[in-house]
Design an enzyme around this catalytic site. Structure first.
Site, PDB file in Angstrom:
ATOM      1  N   LYS A 134      -1.490  23.122  34.977  1.00  0.00           N
ATOM      2  CA  LYS A 134      -2.727  22.503  34.218  1.00  0.00           C
ATOM      3  C   LYS A 134      -1.949  21.660  33.105  1.00  0.00           C
ATOM      4  CE  LYS A 134      -5.405  24.374  30.375  1.00  0.00           C
ATOM      5  NZ  LYS A 134      -5.247  25.317  29.618  1.00  0.00           N
ATOM      6  N   ASP A 152      -9.641  24.719  32.941  1.00  0.00           N
ATOM      7  CA  ASP A 152      -9.294  25.642  31.675  1.00  0.00           C
ATOM      8  C   ASP A 152     -10.704  26.531  31.653  1.00  0.00           C
ATOM      9  OD1 ASP A 152     -11.518  24.477  30.507  1.00  0.00           O
ATOM     10  OD2 ASP A 152     -10.363  24.244  28.535  1.00  0.00           O
TER      11      ASP A 152
END
Ligand code: SF4
Length: 233
Positions: A134, A152
């Site tokens: 991420k 997210d």
């Protein structure tokens, strides 16, 4: 929600491949200011801010980095102070011990292997201690060449509500989104969902009645009157 209701809702809005274009267009129009909320002025600050943003809000990170970036300007600066001092300087972002360890490990590798620069390639970023997919995705995307789609908590919730994925795991969600979202939108797509998630499709009380996607969303809570296709704009 009963299964029959979910399938009926999915049938009502149509296949995701046909919806993704209008979904993106409408989100771009609704959130023209959708960009990363973290503040940074160079690649090193971007990397640090993203690393600090795990398990906390962007507002909180910005508050901490305002002072941090005055004091720490190069990778060497992060290694020049005692561990406890760096821990104190980032304490307010939470999980400060793990984050300090990750920051110091990353800075050491940047110096040893990348000439003190933040590498551009995803595979190099993923080698940095404490940098997961991420974080690497955000860094690469912000530098203008997204190699994936950042997932997210908002991206996950909205992708599921909009029927763009049935997955729970962020890596699998990203895989679904990559197949669906045209590559030129990979940078901006997460920001659009994040801002829409903060302003409209709020976790506990989605504002479906004012949502620009309510006729394209199987999770919409409003009865949308569907006009015959020839009367639609
Ligand atoms: S219609 Fe409702 S559930 Fe669907 S995206 Fe909009 S706010 Fe979220």
């Amino acid at each position: 929600m009963p299964r029959s209701y979910v399938s009926e809702a999915r049938r009502r809005v149509g296949p995701k491949k046909q919806r993704i274009g209008p979904i993106i267009e409408r989100l771009v129009a609704a959130h023209p200011d959708a960009t990363i909320a973290l503040r940074f002025e160079n690649d090193l600050q971007l990397l640090v801010a993203v690393m600090l943003s795990a398990q906390t809000t962007d507002v909180n990170v910005n508050r901490v980095t305002e002072r941090l970036f005055e004091k720490y300007r190069t990778p060497e600066d992060y290694l020049a102070v005692p561990v406890e001092e760096l821990e104190n300087d980032i304490r307010a972002t939470g999980f400060f011990r793990q984050k300090t360890k990750a920051l110091r490990g990353t800075m050491a590798m940047l110096i040893e292997e990348f000439d003190g620069q933040v590498p551009a390639r995803m595979e190099d970023l993923l080698r940095l201690p404490g940098v997961a997919r991420k974080t690497a995705n955000v860094v690469v995307a912000e530098r203008g060449a997204a190699e994936g789609i950042v997932v997210d908590t908002h991206v996950r919730r909205l992708s599921q509500r909009l029927g763009l994925t049935r997955q729970e795991d962020p890596v699998k969600i990203e895989r679904d989104l990559i197949k669906l979202v045209p590559r030129r939108y990979w940078n901006v797509f997460p920001h659009l969902l994040i801002w829409h998630g903060r302003r409209v499709c709020i976790a506990r009380r989605p504002q479906c009645e004012v949502c620009v996607l309510n006729d394209l969303c199987p999770a919409s809570r409003v009865e949308v009157v569907r006009l015959p296709s020839h009367t639609r704009a």
